[in-house]
Design a protein around this motif. Structure first.
Motif, mmCIF file in Angstrom:
data_model
loop_
_atom_site.group_PDB
_atom_site.id
_atom_site.type_symbol
_atom_site.label_atom_id
_atom_site.label_comp_id
_atom_site.label_asym_id
_atom_site.label_seq_id
_atom_site.Cartn_x
_atom_site.Cartn_y
_atom_site.Cartn_z
ATOM 1 N N ARG A 191 2.758 -9.913 -9.575
ATOM 2 C CA ARG A 191 2.971 -9.141 -8.343
ATOM 3 C C ARG A 191 2.260 -9.805 -7.166
ATOM 4 O O ARG A 191 2.766 -9.783 -6.031
ATOM 5 C CB ARG A 191 2.506 -7.698 -8.539
ATOM 6 C CG ARG A 191 3.431 -6.883 -9.449
ATOM 7 C CD ARG A 191 3.065 -5.417 -9.460
ATOM 8 N NE ARG A 191 1.815 -5.157 -10.150
ATOM 9 C CZ ARG A 191 1.706 -4.889 -11.452
ATOM 10 N NH1 ARG A 191 2.801 -4.849 -12.216
ATOM 11 N NH2 ARG A 191 0.538 -4.647 -12.005
ATOM 12 N N GLY A 192 1.091 -10.390 -7.408
ATOM 13 C CA GLY A 192 0.433 -11.145 -6.350
ATOM 14 C C GLY A 192 1.267 -12.337 -5.914
ATOM 15 O O GLY A 192 1.382 -12.635 -4.724
ATOM 16 N N GLY A 223 5.382 -5.823 1.575
ATOM 17 C CA GLY A 223 5.207 -5.923 0.130
ATOM 18 C C GLY A 223 3.926 -5.263 -0.339
ATOM 19 O O GLY A 223 3.908 -4.554 -1.357
ATOM 20 N N GLU A 224 2.858 -5.480 0.384
ATOM 21 C CA GLU A 224 1.584 -4.843 0.028
ATOM 22 C C GLU A 224 1.707 -3.322 0.085
ATOM 23 O O GLU A 224 1.182 -2.606 -0.779
ATOM 24 C CB GLU A 224 0.484 -5.329 0.967
ATOM 25 C CG GLU A 224 0.143 -6.806 0.780
ATOM 26 C CD GLU A 224 -0.767 -7.342 1.875
ATOM 27 O OE1 GLU A 224 -0.899 -6.665 2.920
ATOM 28 O OE2 GLU A 224 -1.335 -8.438 1.689
ATOM 29 N N ALA A 225 2.434 -2.818 1.090
ATOM 30 C CA ALA A 225 2.576 -1.370 1.247
ATOM 31 C C ALA A 225 3.377 -0.758 0.103
ATOM 32 O O ALA A 225 3.027 0.308 -0.411
ATOM 33 C CB ALA A 225 3.247 -1.062 2.589
ATOM 34 N N VAL A 226 4.450 -1.426 -0.318
ATOM 35 C CA VAL A 226 5.267 -0.838 -1.388
ATOM 36 C C VAL A 226 4.548 -0.909 -2.727
ATOM 37 O O VAL A 226 4.660 0.025 -3.543
ATOM 38 C CB VAL A 226 6.665 -1.488 -1.485
ATOM 39 C CG1 VAL A 226 7.435 -1.330 -0.185
ATOM 40 C CG2 VAL A 226 6.603 -2.938 -1.913
ATOM 41 N N LEU A 227 3.797 -1.967 -2.983
ATOM 42 C CA LEU A 227 3.044 -2.040 -4.236
ATOM 43 C C LEU A 227 1.958 -0.966 -4.277
ATOM 44 O O LEU A 227 1.695 -0.374 -5.331
ATOM 45 C CB LEU A 227 2.436 -3.431 -4.414
ATOM 46 C CG LEU A 227 3.429 -4.577 -4.676
ATOM 47 C CD1 LEU A 227 2.686 -5.904 -4.766
ATOM 48 C CD2 LEU A 227 4.230 -4.330 -5.947
ATOM 49 N N PRO A 233 -1.080 -2.577 -8.971
ATOM 50 C CA PRO A 233 -1.980 -3.522 -8.309
ATOM 51 C C PRO A 233 -1.452 -4.948 -8.370
ATOM 52 O O PRO A 233 -0.678 -5.324 -9.255
ATOM 53 C CB PRO A 233 -3.278 -3.396 -9.113
ATOM 54 C CG PRO A 233 -2.835 -2.933 -10.466
ATOM 55 C CD PRO A 233 -1.655 -2.040 -10.223
ATOM 56 N N ALA A 234 -1.871 -5.748 -7.396
ATOM 57 C CA ALA A 234 -1.498 -7.159 -7.338
ATOM 58 C C ALA A 234 -2.774 -7.990 -7.267
ATOM 59 O O ALA A 234 -3.699 -7.653 -6.532
ATOM 60 C CB ALA A 234 -0.624 -7.435 -6.117
ATOM 61 N N LEU A 235 -2.811 -9.071 -8.034
ATOM 62 C CA LEU A 235 -3.942 -9.986 -8.010
ATOM 63 C C LEU A 235 -3.575 -11.227 -7.209
ATOM 64 O O LEU A 235 -2.546 -11.860 -7.470
ATOM 65 C CB LEU A 235 -4.325 -10.416 -9.432
ATOM 66 C CG LEU A 235 -5.234 -9.499 -10.244
ATOM 67 C CD1 LEU A 235 -5.501 -10.138 -11.608
ATOM 68 C CD2 LEU A 235 -6.540 -9.233 -9.533
ATOM 69 N N GLU A 239 -8.056 -14.652 -7.512
ATOM 70 C CA GLU A 239 -8.561 -13.745 -8.536
ATOM 71 C C GLU A 239 -7.920 -14.019 -9.889
ATOM 72 O O GLU A 239 -8.584 -13.967 -10.924
ATOM 73 C CB GLU A 239 -8.282 -12.300 -8.127
ATOM 74 C CG GLU A 239 -8.900 -11.854 -6.828
ATOM 75 C CD GLU A 239 -8.414 -10.469 -6.423
ATOM 76 O OE1 GLU A 239 -9.140 -9.494 -6.696
ATOM 77 O OE2 GLU A 239 -7.301 -10.363 -5.867
ATOM 78 N N ALA A 240 -6.631 -14.290 -9.882
ATOM 79 C CA ALA A 240 -5.898 -14.473 -11.133
ATOM 80 C C ALA A 240 -6.219 -15.798 -11.807
ATOM 81 O O ALA A 240 -6.279 -15.884 -13.033
ATOM 82 C CB ALA A 240 -4.399 -14.369 -10.871
#
Length: 341
Positions: A191-192, A223-227, A233-235, A239-240
């Motif tokens: 998702r990130g 995209g950030e708003a819909v997730l 959550p998105a990494l 971070e990933a």
């Protein structure tokens, strides 16, 4: 393990080329002129440190491969092409069973739909979040621009968890020149990456100009708003897969080649289908589900579809065109919202 790479393009060609270079048994699955060139001359992988020549068996379909229980299927085609291929490969015989019942499939794709599709036909699905700058514009040739490693992979079982197989695949990729990490929630990393890829369509359909970067930021913010609304959550890449930053990973020039655009740009340049419906379209889909406006992503999805349908090629529109379509999409969404209210 033998790796059967379904789709030996930019991602699959780099992955298969590096694995083959480092002693792993690989089968490259390709079509048309690309397959013909791979059979005749092998894969030519162009890198910042020089070319790599790799010869491996080439297949057009499952009928060309005698699968065994030690095989790992790597799905490296764009997600819009995945469903039919997954069904075909799942039905391929493996001894007295089938690939879908016996073999793992690794979904090395952008977007978040590939794993969900794969689980319909395969018992064992491995998600792979791919960070790999590469291009494929000429039959038999793949350009891999990452340095000091070719790229990175975050791997995990789908829908969640990890196991010995995932750890082994990660170790093989690490030994072949990739940064790797194993995650219990690989889809958070994907998702990130979806947020990163929200700008691919803009790069593909729109000529750079004043307001271009602002549009890219707006697409990502949607995209950030819909997730967030979906509670998923998105990494971010750091971070990933922090190993990439630790290594100083970057793209570098490749002799005789120039990076012209994103993977979506490359698809438009080749005249094929594009994955925008599964990238920006995923954001639009989630926005409609959760009541979050996504006019920039919807505009990019529509302009990308127009580019394919009318054979316009890359960057046929300018910023003003995108803004005009964004306004139309926003008005349409507001009308639907009023009707629902």
């Amino acid at each position: 393990m033998r790796y059967v790479v379904i789709g030996a393009g930019a991602i699959g060609g780099t992955l298969g080329g590096r694995l083959g270079q480092h002693g792993h048994e690989v089968v490259l699955v390709a079509r048309g002129a690309h397959a013909d060139r791979l059979r005749a001359r092998g894969l030519r992988l162009l890198t910042p440190t020089g070319p790599v020549e790799m010869h491996a068996p080439v297949a057009n379909s499952p009928a060309d491969v005698e699968l065994t229980a030690d095989d790992v299927l790597v799905l490296a085609v764009k997600v819009q092409d995945a469903a039919g291929l997954l069904a075909d490969w799942a039905a391929a015989p493996v001894g007295d069973s089938t690939a879908g019942q016996t073999l793992p499939v690794v979904c090395a794709q952008n977007g978040v739909e590939g794993e969900r599709l794969a689980l319909r036909w395969f018992r064992r699905v491995v998600g792979a979040c791919v960070f790999l700058p590469a291009s494929h514009l000429e039959p038999g040739v793949v350009i891999s621009e990452g340095t000091p490693v070719s790229g990175g992979f975050v791997l995990g079982r789908y829908p969640h968890g990890r196991d010995e197989l995932v750890e082994r695949i990660a170790a093989d990729l690490a030994a072949a020149g990739f940064a790797t990490a194993v995650s219990d929630d690989v889809m958070a990393a994907k998702r990130g990456k979806l947020l990163d890829n929200s700008g691919n369509a803009l790069d593909a359909v729109c000529r750079p100009g004043p307001g271009w970067e602002e549009l890219r930021g707006r697409a990502r913010a949607e995209g950030e708003a819909v997730l967030a609304a979906a509670g998923t959550p998105a990494l971010a890449r750091g971070e990933a897969l922090p190993q990439l930053a630790e290594l100083g990973f970057e793209t570098a020039p490749v002799a005789g080649a120039e990076r012209l655009g994103s993977s979506t740009w490359q698809s438009l340049h080749r005249g094929g289908s594009i994955e925008t419906d599964w990238l920006n379209g995923e954001i639009v889909h989630l926005g409609r589900q959760h009541g979050v406006p996504t006019p920039v992503n919807e505009a990019l999805q529509l302009l990308a579809a127009t580019s394919v349908r009318e054979g316009l090629g890359p960057r046929a529109f300018d910023v003003a065109d995108v803004l005009a379509r964004t306004g139309t999409c926003a008005q349409g969404a507001a009308t639907v919202g009023a009707e629902q209210a």
